[in-house]
Design an enzyme around this catalytic site. Sequence first.
Site, PDB file in Angstrom:
ATOM      1  N   ASP A  23      11.560  40.135  -5.545  1.00 40.50           N
ATOM      2  CA  ASP A  23      12.094  41.243  -4.750  1.00 40.50           C
ATOM      3  C   ASP A  23      12.845  42.167  -5.700  1.00 40.50           C
ATOM      4  O   ASP A  23      13.497  41.725  -6.642  1.00 40.50           O
ATOM      5  CB  ASP A  23      12.962  40.766  -3.591  1.00 40.50           C
ATOM      6  N   HIS A  61       9.103   9.479 -29.311  1.00 42.06           N
ATOM      7  CA  HIS A  61       9.636   8.642 -28.227  1.00 42.06           C
ATOM      8  C   HIS A  61       9.171   7.208 -28.485  1.00 42.06           C
ATOM      9  O   HIS A  61       7.989   6.960 -28.736  1.00 42.06           O
ATOM     10  CB  HIS A  61       9.098   9.191 -26.906  1.00 42.06           C
ATOM     11  N   TYR A  66      11.957   2.363 -19.399  1.00 46.46           N
ATOM     12  CA  TYR A  66      10.946   2.101 -18.380  1.00 46.46           C
ATOM     13  C   TYR A  66      10.038   0.970 -18.866  1.00 46.46           C
ATOM     14  O   TYR A  66       9.951   0.679 -20.068  1.00 46.46           O
ATOM     15  CB  TYR A  66      10.132   3.349 -18.048  1.00 46.46           C
TER      16      TYR A  66
END
Length: 822
Positions: free
Chosen positions: A555, A234, A265
């Site tokens: 379940d 990156h 960013y």
Amino acid sequence: MRSPVVAGGRTVGPRVVVIGAGIVGCSLADELTVRGWTDVTVLEQGPLPAPGGSTSHAPGLVFQTSPSKTLARFAAYTIEKFRSLEVDGVSCFAQVGGLELATTPERLADLHRRAGCATAWGIRSEIVSTARCKELWPLLDESVVLGGFHTPGDGLARALLAARAQMDRATTRGARFLDRHTVTGIERENGRVTAVVTDRGTFPADHVVSAAGFWGPVIGRMAGVDVPLQPLAHQYARTAPLPELSGATAEASKPILRFQDRDLYFREHTDRIGIGSYAHRPLPVDPFAVPSYEEARAQDRAMPSSYPFTAEDWAPSWEECRRLLPALRETEIETGFNGVFSFTPDGMPLLGEAREPRGFWLAEAVWVTHSAGVAQAVAEWMVDGRPSLDVHECDLTRFEEAQRSPSYVRERGAQQFVEVYDVLHPLQPAERARPLRVSPFYARQQQLGGFFLEGGGWERPHWYEANAPLVDTLGELPERDAWSARYWSPIAAAEARATRERVALYDMTPLRRLEVTGPGALAFLDRMTSNNLRRKPGAVTYTLLLDEGGGICSDLTVARLASDHFQVGANSPADLDRLLRHAPADVRIRDVTSGTCCVGVWGPLARDLVQPLTHDDFSHEGFGYFRAKRTHIGHVPVTALRLSYVGELGWELYTTADSGLRLWDTLWEAGRRLGVVAAGRSAFNSLRLEKGYRAWGTDMTAEDTPFEAGLGFAVRMDKEGFTGQAALRDLAEPTRRLTPLLLTDPAAVVLGKEPVRVDGAPVGHVTSAAYGYTLGRCVAYAWLPAGLPTGTDVHIEYFGEKIAATVADEPLVDPEMTRIRR
């Protein structure tokens, strides 16, 4: 497991060896030692305190908001903990806040959705104007910004300082950290780990935790454990000093800035700007080829996790950076590198203990953002036997065998990198490595124009274009907004109506099926689950798989086919893993899902379809509700279970995969005279919510008890001991409950994870929701305070709008169960 050791009058716990002294390994040593397990050794191949893994170069962004409540809580704990830590008077966290920008209407809408998630998870946030974005980040070109999402509690972790602070704390409690120890093997005996072998000696261990980051697959191979993790590089760069930041003394004062429309960013480094990019092509890294620390230094690299900067990948992003921040037009990139991070096929961490060998744990694919939260959960898991929050999304067993091939992990891991900042719909499937798993009915489903989404690698039809003409018979349906209209079709309404009025075929093949046999099968299943399974062969029982704290791990639908032969309908690979861990020698458990298939035949005409095809009695008297029978449908041998997850008369018909297509064709031909349709998951979800049937992993998890989730009927407290029984006995009256809501406006729709407000205050969140075509209203289930009376007015926050709803009684459709029991 080796018994806890007592030294000098104090319990030090079992011997734990943690592999990796990055932020996760250091956090875990701190969390274990504070809980009394102090015989902890952390091994690191690089030098301390900066060993050269991802922690050593991580930009330190910690942002809490995520569609995943688990990740949000991991991040929140990381911030809480790092704020409390300091080294030499320097805080380990700079709470500068976070700011996400919208430069497109789609992104602005998504920021409203993210703000809803933040409210649901208890994170302070606000949608802010363009002008406010400019105030928070004066370097912005406000002409390209439509608005923003501000989270003042987010900020920057000083990862190496946080690692050192936790290392120091753990050391004072007895832990030891040994650097320049390269792990070369993991010893095992009788199905358990016994030691970790390094180039500088062997370390006996009762528990071994791989917190090795992108080296995780290497460590996993030594233990014989598959670690489905793909490292990718990156890009991160720093500018030269900016005149606009001259005079700055603090490392950062402005919020971490995310320009997700361009996969970028930004954060301050005093008078410079650091920039990270996900905009470039995926750059996969082979974890088995990553050099050691010394080898990397010999190659003029700062550390093993830092690869040379590829300028050609950076160029397009640099232009976007300068467009957003005009001040960058007068400067250049001073330094840059391609840093390696870990990605999994679904973007979530890999946590938990392997079944074989026991005592081998993973704490992998964890970013700094979630590091302390993950460490807390894993430490609780190891010491107490269960984490205090639900981590099923991170469970190392969650991937199917078909999802574990190296090519699949590589391809999906790369896709996760590409999608880090994408606006992703909750139903949006991956586009590649498909189709991977298909039922025997797939060819017929294609012929009927099936629209397929994916789950667990399975192609799952959500509706069929062949049913489009039926839409004209429905009357006008409410128009949907752009978000809820994605991965939806009005055809789903037609299929739901056909199920309610005639009969429909549903492909239930992806439902996990386990075969449990042997002399001890009954006693084992009865001990593991909450309901009474000591019923005669032919009985089907809905029951719960609980943990020791009484939380709902799954379940199950258990059919007793013979005295020592059970078919168990389960949810995930974790169910198989849990049962296998506890099975005695006289019990055999086999996953038969891939070799079998299932058609759900449901609707008021289901008996009219099935009865002429079999010699057995399918009347209500001859084949009662929640009963099982082995029979034939035409030429096909089937196991028929009289169950209904859609609230209508019908059966689940199981057969082997080789006979599946014949079963479908037999039912289809016989059903033509009755107006049979094939129906998909979209109609299925609508129908099941109208009946109030829960979906494990969405409506309830291990954080929830049966009594909170409205499943007390599946618990027999008077039967002989079962897992979780003691904890359930000690529970106080629930303060929260899973509650049905009916939206007021017939045109309104929500999708799940939205916050719910009472008198303007957030009090809970939606779990799952779908439009109820029988009711002409959207149905939502939500975790809300217990005791809200029927008719209580609430508001659901959907993309910033307040959607009115009321608390309803359940089930909303056919409360007398006359449609099922006919």
